[in-house]
Motif scaffolding. Structure first.
Motif, PDB file in Angstrom:
ATOM      1  N   GLU A 189       0.820  -1.205   0.000  1.00 56.34           N
ATOM      2  CA  GLU A 189       0.000   0.000   0.000  1.00 56.34           C
ATOM      3  C   GLU A 189       0.860   1.263   0.000  1.00 56.34           C
ATOM      4  N   HIS A 190       2.130   1.135   0.408  1.00 51.32           N
ATOM      5  CA  HIS A 190       3.046   2.270   0.341  1.00 51.32           C
ATOM      6  C   HIS A 190       3.677   2.407  -1.041  1.00 51.32           C
ATOM      7  N   LEU A 191       3.423   1.433  -1.906  1.00 47.77           N
ATOM      8  CA  LEU A 191       3.979   1.476  -3.257  1.00 47.77           C
ATOM      9  C   LEU A 191       2.953   1.921  -4.289  1.00 47.77           C
ATOM     10  N   VAL A 192       1.751   2.289  -3.841  1.00 47.85           N
ATOM     11  CA  VAL A 192       0.710   2.782  -4.733  1.00 47.85           C
ATOM     12  C   VAL A 192       0.931   4.277  -4.951  1.00 47.85           C
ATOM     13  N   THR A 194      -0.440   7.388  -5.483  1.00 52.92           N
ATOM     14  CA  THR A 194      -1.647   8.222  -5.439  1.00 52.92           C
ATOM     15  C   THR A 194      -1.308   9.521  -4.723  1.00 52.92           C
ATOM     16  N   PRO A 195      -1.880  10.634  -5.182  1.00 49.93           N
ATOM     17  CA  PRO A 195      -1.599  11.922  -4.518  1.00 49.93           C
ATOM     18  C   PRO A 195      -2.232  11.971  -3.140  1.00 49.93           C
TER      19      PRO A 195
END
Length: 202
Positions: A189-192, A194-195
């Motif tokens: 989820e830390h590699l997504v 998204t702003p």
């Protein structure tokens, strides 16, 4: 009837003292890869198989633990604080798994891999660069190490169950796999990309 003679042991015992034994050399009393005969209701084949598979996963998990500590120390950028804490938390959980797997191997009569040099010989986790990588690369490296362990743990758990080793199956499924899956989720989820805040449309 012959009466047994009781012999005093005083003459054969060394005088007690507080001086520690230093530079003691001893024989290797159990070779790595072997199992002792324990009355556990499990066949020797089942115990040998479980010890072999657990030692591989144990070696890889020790490397994963050290990767977590390395990346915890070398974390950079605006997410430093949260990832610094998260990776240290994950490292602690992996260290608990290391202890549980080692104790399971010993319970089965085997010898747990422990020396870092031995671990380095056994592990299949690729060695990272000695220096500091970019944050996405460090996180991705952890995810890949988790997947390697998870693939092995799923296979070993299924085979252990087939051989009647419920204890090893339970350890792998309830501890190794569930912990690994949860930690992987937190990492990916830390590699997504998204702003943090999406701009309003005019």
């Amino acid at each position: 009837m012959r009466v047994p003679i009781r012999r005093s042991t005083k003459a054969t015992r060394a005088k007690p003292g507080s001086q520690p034994w230093l530079h003691v050399n001893g024989m290797e009393i159990q070779e790595f890869g072997t199992v002792r005969l324990f009355p556990l209701g499990l066949s020797r084949d089942a115990r040998e198989y479980s010890c072999q598979r657990l030692n591989q996963i144990l070696a890889d998990t020790q490397i994963l633990y050290n990767l977590y500590k390395k990346h915890h120390w070398l974390m950079r950028g605006p997410t430093f604080y949260q990832l610094h804490l998260l990776l240290d938390k994950h490292a602690g959980e992996q260290l608990e798994l290391v202890d549980k797997m080692a104790e399971r191997i010993q319970t089965l009569g085997g010898v747990a891999v422990a020396d870092p040099r031995h671990v380095a010989e056994i592990t299949v986790i690729p060695r990272p660069p000695n220096g500091c990588e970019e944050v996405p690369a460090m996180l991705s490296r952890l995810v890949e190490a988790h997947e390697t362990i998870l693939v092995a743990a799923h296979d070993a758990a299924a085979r252990a169950q087939e051989m009647g080793d419920d204890g090893t199956n339970d350890l792998l499924v309830s501890e190794v796999i569930r912990t690994g899956e949860l930690q992987t989720w937190f990492l990916i989820e830390h590699l997504v990309d998204t702003p943090l805040v999406e701009g309003r449309k005019a």
